[in-house]
Design a protein around this motif. Structure first.
Motif, PDB file in Angstrom:
ATOM      1  N   PHE A 197       0.833  -1.204   0.000  1.00  0.00           N
ATOM      2  CA  PHE A 197       0.000   0.000   0.000  1.00  0.00           C
ATOM      3  C   PHE A 197       0.869   1.257   0.000  1.00  0.00           C
ATOM      4  CE2 PHE A 197      -2.231   3.435   2.138  1.00  0.00           C
ATOM      5  CZ  PHE A 197      -3.437   3.465   1.455  1.00  0.00           C
ATOM      6  N   LEU A 198       1.917   1.267   0.824  1.00  0.00           N
ATOM      7  CA  LEU A 198       2.790   2.430   0.892  1.00  0.00           C
ATOM      8  C   LEU A 198       3.498   2.667  -0.444  1.00  0.00           C
ATOM      9  CD1 LEU A 198       4.379   1.997   4.445  1.00  0.00           C
ATOM     10  CD2 LEU A 198       2.845   3.813   3.708  1.00  0.00           C
ATOM     11  N   GLU A 199       3.956   1.593  -1.078  1.00  0.00           N
ATOM     12  CA  GLU A 199       4.621   1.728  -2.375  1.00  0.00           C
ATOM     13  C   GLU A 199       3.660   2.266  -3.430  1.00  0.00           C
ATOM     14  OE1 GLU A 199       6.130  -2.140  -3.198  1.00  0.00           O
ATOM     15  OE2 GLU A 199       7.663  -2.072  -1.606  1.00  0.00           O
ATOM     16  N   GLN A 200       2.441   1.719  -3.444  1.00  0.00           N
ATOM     17  CA  GLN A 200       1.454   2.187  -4.407  1.00  0.00           C
ATOM     18  C   GLN A 200       1.076   3.646  -4.149  1.00  0.00           C
ATOM     19  OE1 GLN A 200      -2.147  -0.134  -4.511  1.00  0.00           O
ATOM     20  NE2 GLN A 200      -3.178   1.247  -5.928  1.00  0.00           N
ATOM     21  N   ASN A 201       0.935   4.006  -2.871  1.00  0.00           N
ATOM     22  CA  ASN A 201       0.566   5.371  -2.521  1.00  0.00           C
ATOM     23  C   ASN A 201       1.680   6.354  -2.886  1.00  0.00           C
ATOM     24  OD1 ASN A 201      -0.054   7.454   0.222  1.00  0.00           O
ATOM     25  ND2 ASN A 201      -1.609   6.971  -1.314  1.00  0.00           N
ATOM     26  N   GLN A 202       2.920   5.904  -2.754  1.00  0.00           N
ATOM     27  CA  GLN A 202       4.050   6.739  -3.155  1.00  0.00           C
ATOM     28  C   GLN A 202       4.024   6.980  -4.667  1.00  0.00           C
ATOM     29  OE1 GLN A 202       7.743   5.149  -1.699  1.00  0.00           O
ATOM     30  NE2 GLN A 202       8.659   7.176  -1.505  1.00  0.00           N
ATOM     31  N   GLN A 203       3.694   5.958  -5.430  1.00  0.00           N
ATOM     32  CA  GLN A 203       3.577   6.102  -6.886  1.00  0.00           C
ATOM     33  C   GLN A 203       2.436   7.050  -7.248  1.00  0.00           C
ATOM     34  OE1 GLN A 203       3.135   2.121  -8.410  1.00  0.00           O
ATOM     35  NE2 GLN A 203       5.150   1.469  -7.679  1.00  0.00           N
ATOM     36  N   GLU A 204       1.312   6.953  -6.507  1.00  0.00           N
ATOM     37  CA  GLU A 204       0.185   7.853  -6.765  1.00  0.00           C
ATOM     38  C   GLU A 204       0.551   9.291  -6.432  1.00  0.00           C
ATOM     39  OE1 GLU A 204      -2.918   6.146  -4.461  1.00  0.00           O
ATOM     40  OE2 GLU A 204      -3.383   4.572  -5.942  1.00  0.00           O
ATOM     41  N   GLY A 205       1.387   9.473  -5.412  1.00  0.00           N
ATOM     42  CA  GLY A 205       1.862  10.816  -5.080  1.00  0.00           C
ATOM     43  C   GLY A 205       2.707  11.395  -6.206  1.00  0.00           C
ATOM     44  N   GLN A 206       3.574  10.578  -6.787  1.00  0.00           N
ATOM     45  CA  GLN A 206       4.389  11.038  -7.914  1.00  0.00           C
ATOM     46  C   GLN A 206       3.518  11.341  -9.133  1.00  0.00           C
ATOM     47  OE1 GLN A 206       7.698  11.768  -7.945  1.00  0.00           O
ATOM     48  NE2 GLN A 206       7.565  11.398  -5.728  1.00  0.00           N
ATOM     49  N   ARG A 242       3.636  17.342   5.464  1.00  0.00           N
ATOM     50  CA  ARG A 242       3.920  15.980   5.919  1.00  0.00           C
ATOM     51  C   ARG A 242       5.129  15.471   5.153  1.00  0.00           C
ATOM     52  NH1 ARG A 242      -1.603  12.784   7.331  1.00  0.00           N
ATOM     53  NH2 ARG A 242      -3.084  14.485   7.196  1.00  0.00           N
ATOM     54  N   ARG A 243       5.265  14.157   5.063  1.00  0.00           N
ATOM     55  CA  ARG A 243       6.364  13.576   4.304  1.00  0.00           C
ATOM     56  C   ARG A 243       6.227  13.949   2.829  1.00  0.00           C
ATOM     57  NH1 ARG A 243       8.477   7.817   6.208  1.00  0.00           N
ATOM     58  NH2 ARG A 243       9.130   7.927   4.035  1.00  0.00           N
ATOM     59  N   ASN A 244       7.296  14.493   2.276  1.00  0.00           N
ATOM     60  CA  ASN A 244       7.237  15.004   0.908  1.00  0.00           C
ATOM     61  C   ASN A 244       7.073  13.916  -0.143  1.00  0.00           C
ATOM     62  OD1 ASN A 244       7.513  17.662   1.715  1.00  0.00           O
ATOM     63  ND2 ASN A 244       9.755  17.600   1.659  1.00  0.00           N
ATOM     64  N   ASP A 245       7.549  12.688   0.153  1.00  0.00           N
ATOM     65  CA  ASP A 245       7.560  11.663  -0.889  1.00  0.00           C
ATOM     66  C   ASP A 245       6.178  11.110  -1.206  1.00  0.00           C
ATOM     67  OD1 ASP A 245       7.674  10.751   1.697  1.00  0.00           O
ATOM     68  OD2 ASP A 245       8.819   8.937   1.239  1.00  0.00           O
ATOM     69  N   PHE A 246       5.164  11.380  -0.363  1.00  0.00           N
ATOM     70  CA  PHE A 246       3.820  10.866  -0.634  1.00  0.00           C
ATOM     71  C   PHE A 246       2.900  11.924  -1.256  1.00  0.00           C
ATOM     72  CE2 PHE A 246       5.431   7.800   2.395  1.00  0.00           C
ATOM     73  CZ  PHE A 246       4.942   6.609   1.911  1.00  0.00           C
ATOM     74  N   HIS A 294       5.631  24.810   3.133  1.00  0.00           N
ATOM     75  CA  HIS A 294       4.822  23.714   2.584  1.00  0.00           C
ATOM     76  C   HIS A 294       5.050  23.666   1.068  1.00  0.00           C
ATOM     77  CE1 HIS A 294       1.798  20.800   1.984  1.00  0.00           C
ATOM     78  NE2 HIS A 294       0.961  21.160   2.949  1.00  0.00           N
ATOM     79  N   GLN A 295       5.890  22.742   0.640  1.00  0.00           N
ATOM     80  CA  GLN A 295       6.328  22.713  -0.752  1.00  0.00           C
ATOM     81  C   GLN A 295       5.194  22.411  -1.719  1.00  0.00           C
ATOM     82  OE1 GLN A 295       9.678  20.084  -1.123  1.00  0.00           O
ATOM     83  NE2 GLN A 295      10.807  21.055   0.551  1.00  0.00           N
ATOM     84  N   ASP A 296       4.347  21.450  -1.393  1.00  0.00           N
ATOM     85  CA  ASP A 296       3.263  21.081  -2.306  1.00  0.00           C
ATOM     86  C   ASP A 296       2.280  22.229  -2.509  1.00  0.00           C
ATOM     87  OD1 ASP A 296       4.284  18.582  -2.764  1.00  0.00           O
ATOM     88  OD2 ASP A 296       3.087  17.601  -1.214  1.00  0.00           O
ATOM     89  N   VAL A 297       2.046  23.010  -1.453  1.00  0.00           N
ATOM     90  CA  VAL A 297       1.119  24.135  -1.556  1.00  0.00           C
ATOM     91  C   VAL A 297       1.676  25.221  -2.470  1.00  0.00           C
ATOM     92  CG1 VAL A 297       0.164  26.066  -0.234  1.00  0.00           C
ATOM     93  CG2 VAL A 297      -0.159  23.736   0.575  1.00  0.00           C
ATOM     94  N   ARG A 298       2.994  25.370  -2.465  1.00  0.00           N
ATOM     95  CA  ARG A 298       3.604  26.360  -3.365  1.00  0.00           C
ATOM     96  C   ARG A 298       3.294  26.036  -4.823  1.00  0.00           C
ATOM     97  NH1 ARG A 298       8.430  26.239  -0.004  1.00  0.00           N
ATOM     98  NH2 ARG A 298       9.605  25.242  -1.683  1.00  0.00           N
ATOM     99  N   LEU A 299       3.192  24.745  -5.144  1.00  0.00           N
ATOM    100  CA  LEU A 299       2.806  24.339  -6.494  1.00  0.00           C
ATOM    101  C   LEU A 299       1.310  24.550  -6.724  1.00  0.00           C
ATOM    102  CD1 LEU A 299       3.279  22.886  -9.226  1.00  0.00           C
ATOM    103  CD2 LEU A 299       3.055  20.709  -7.999  1.00  0.00           C
ATOM    104  N   TYR A 315       0.759   8.110   7.487  1.00  0.00           N
ATOM    105  CA  TYR A 315       1.638   8.908   8.348  1.00  0.00           C
ATOM    106  C   TYR A 315       0.829  10.073   8.901  1.00  0.00           C
ATOM    107  CZ  TYR A 315       5.602   6.277   6.541  1.00  0.00           C
ATOM    108  OH  TYR A 315       6.472   5.266   6.218  1.00  0.00           O
ATOM    109  N   SER A 316       0.519  10.020  10.192  1.00  0.00           N
ATOM    110  CA  SER A 316      -0.348  11.008  10.822  1.00  0.00           C
ATOM    111  C   SER A 316       0.417  12.286  11.138  1.00  0.00           C
ATOM    112  CB  SER A 316      -0.940  10.422  12.112  1.00  0.00           C
ATOM    113  OG  SER A 316      -1.635  11.396  12.844  1.00  0.00           O
ATOM    114  N   SER A 317      -0.304  13.404  11.101  1.00  0.00           N
ATOM    115  CA  SER A 317       0.284  14.685  11.508  1.00  0.00           C
ATOM    116  C   SER A 317       0.243  14.850  13.029  1.00  0.00           C
ATOM    117  CB  SER A 317      -0.468  15.845  10.841  1.00  0.00           C
ATOM    118  OG  SER A 317      -1.830  15.825  11.223  1.00  0.00           O
ATOM    119  N   LEU A 318      -0.474  13.963  13.724  1.00  0.00           N
ATOM    120  CA  LEU A 318      -0.594  14.049  15.180  1.00  0.00           C
ATOM    121  C   LEU A 318       0.293  13.051  15.903  1.00  0.00           C
ATOM    122  CD1 LEU A 318      -4.437  14.504  15.763  1.00  0.00           C
ATOM    123  CD2 LEU A 318      -2.648  16.226  15.964  1.00  0.00           C
TER     124      LEU A 318
END
Length: 395
Positions: A60-69, A105-109, A147-152, A383-386
C-alpha cells in the motif's frame, strides 16, 4: 426407546435429510469456502493478519508513493490558469465549496497533491453539473511558506493561510487543540471567502471516490430536502472500515442486520426448496437461512456488503453518526456557523480530539448528525500529523 432414537437418527442422517444438507452447507461455507476466499480481505474476520498485514502494508505504501508522484506530474503538466488568493469580494456564491485542509507531511507521498488532483479531475469530468462548485486550499502549516506542495498548488487554486490572520499561536498549545483551531480557521475562512451554501471540509489525506460528485448532487437536491436532514449539524462522508461491522452497539446497524436476515431467510429457503423439490416454505429452514446469512455477512465483512450500494446514488445510506473520524465533513452554511460557535467554546486535548468534540455537541446541544454509507473518500494517510509512526500498518 433406543429403537425410537435409532429411527429418529436414521431419518435425520439420510443424505436426503434437510439436516444433513444444512449441516454440510454450514461446514463447507464457514469452514472451507469463506476462509479460502476471504483470508486476504482486510476487513473480514477471516483475514490472516499474521500472514498478510506486513506485505500488504508495504504494498500500500509503495502504491501510494507512486500515486503521489503521479499527482505531482499531473500538476506539473497542467496549464496554469489565472489564480489568486481567495477573496470575500468574489461575487460568485458556490453551491458547494471543497476546502482542503493541509499541513506539511512527508514530501515523498504528496498527500495534498493526490487529493487536489483527484478533485480537480473529477470536477472537470463532472462538467456543467458542477459549475457551481469551487475548491479552496487552507494551509495551516505553522510556517506556510515551507509547505512545498502548496507552493505548487497555489498556481491552480485559491488559498488561505493561517499566518495571514495575525493569530499568535501559543507555543505551549497541545497538538489536539491546535488541530481544532486549524479546523475552525478553515471553516470560518471558507464562509468568509465565498459564503457557499455547503462546505465540504476535506483533510489532505482523504482522496475522493470517483462517484463523489454524483452522490453529492443526489444528496443535496433530493435527500436533504427532508427537514431532519436539512437541519443536521454535519454529515460525515467517511467512517473507518474497521468500525463498520454489524456486531456493534449502534441500534441502526442491528436493525439493518436483522432486516438482512429477514429478507435473505425466505429467499434462500425458496432456492433450497427449488433445488431439493421440497415444499416451498419451512419456518425452521427460513430461520436457519436467516441466521446463516447474518453470520456470513458479519464474518465476511459489512464493509464489502456496503460496496454494493455504489451501483447508484439512490442506494447510498444515511444513518446516525458515530464518534470517529473527520477526514471529510459536509456542512450547510447555517450548520457551519453553529459548529463554529460550539467549537470555539471547547478545548481539545488527548482523548478529546476534534472528532469527539463534534460528537459531544450532539448530546449537549441537542443536535443531529449523520454519516453517508459507503464512504465517499479513501483515507490514504498512513503517516499522521498528530502521532509519529515510522512503521505504519493498514490496521
Amino acid at each position: 426407546m433406543l429403537r425410537q432414537a435409532r429411527q429418529l437418527c436414521g431419518r435425520w442422517c439420510r443424505w436426503s435429510s434437510p439436516f444433513i444438507h444444512l449441516l454440510t452447507l454450514t461446514v463447507v461455507t464457514f469452514g472451507v469456502l469463506a476462509p479460502l476466499i476471504c483470508h486476504r480481505l482486510l476487513h473480514s474476520y477471516y483475514y490472516l493478519r499474521r500472514w498478510h498485514l506486513n506485505p500488504m502494508s508495504r504494498e500500500f505504501l509503495e502504491q501510494n508513493q507512486q500515486e503521489g508522484q503521479a499527482a505531482l506530474h499531473y500538476f506539473e503538466k497542467l496549464q496554469i490558469p489565472n489564480a489568486s488568493e481567495a477573496s470575500g469580494s468574489d461575487a460568485f456564491q458556490p453551491l458547494l465549496l471543497v476546502t482542503i485542509i493541509t499541513v506539511q507531511r512527508r514530501n515523498d507521498f504528496h498527500y495534498v497533491l493526490q487529493v487536489a488532483s483527484h478533485f480537480h479531475r473529477l470536477l472537470q469530468k463532472c462538467g456543467a453539473r458542477c459549475r457551481s462548485h469551487r475548491i479552496l486550499l487552507c494551509n495551516v502549516e505553522s510556517d506556510p511558506s515551507s509547505h512545498q506542495d502548496v507552493r505548487l498548488l497555489r498556481s491552480f487554486f485559491p488559498m488561505v493561510s493561517r499566518d495571514k490572520t495575525g493569530d499568535n499561536l501559543d507555543p505551549s498549545m497541545n497538538q489536539f487543540e491546535k488541530e481544532k483551531q486549524d479546523y475552525v480557521f478553515c471553516l470560518e475562512q471558507s464562509l468568509l471567502a465565498y459564503n457557499p451554501e455547503y462546505i465540504l471540509i476535506v483533510e489532505d489525506d482523504a482522496v475522493p471516490e470517483e462517484e463523489i460528485f454524483a452522490v453529492l448532487q443526489h444528496l443535496l437536491f433530493a435527500r436533504f430536502s427532508k427537514p431532519y436532514l436539512r437541519d443536521a449539524l454535519y454529515f460525515k462522508l467517511y467512517h473507518p472500515e474497521r468500525l463498520q461491522r454489524y456486531f456493534n452497539p449502534e441500534p441502526m446497524r442491528i436493525l439493518e442486520w436483522l432486516g438482512l436476515g429477514m429478507f435473505l431467510g425466505p429467499v434462500l429457503n425458496c432456492v433450497y426448496s427449488w433445488a431439493t423439490r421440497r415444499p416451498s416454505l419451512s419456518w425452521p429452514i427460513v430461520l436457519f437461512f436467516a441466521l446463516y446469512s447474518m453470520a456470513l455477512s458479519e464474518l465476511v465483512g459489512r464493509h464489502y456488503m456496503l460496496e454494493l450500494r455504489r451501483l447508484t446514488p439512490m442506494l447510498y445510506n444515511i444513518v446516525p453518526v458515530t464518534e470517529c473520524c473527520t477526514p471529510a465533513m459536509l456542512f450547510s452554511a447555517p450548520s457551519a456557523h453553529r459548529a463554529l460557535g460550539y467549537l470555539k467554546g471547547l478545548h481539545c486535548r488527548q482523548g478529546f480530539a476534534k472528532d469527539i468534540a463534534l460528537y459531544s455537541l450532539l448530546r449537549t446541544k441537542r443536535e443531529n448528525a449523520y454519516v453517508v454509507e459507503p464512504n465517499l473518500v479513501r483515507h490514504v494517510g498512513m503517516y499522521s500529523s498528530l502521532r509519529l509512526n515510522d512503521n505504519p500498518k493498514l490496521l
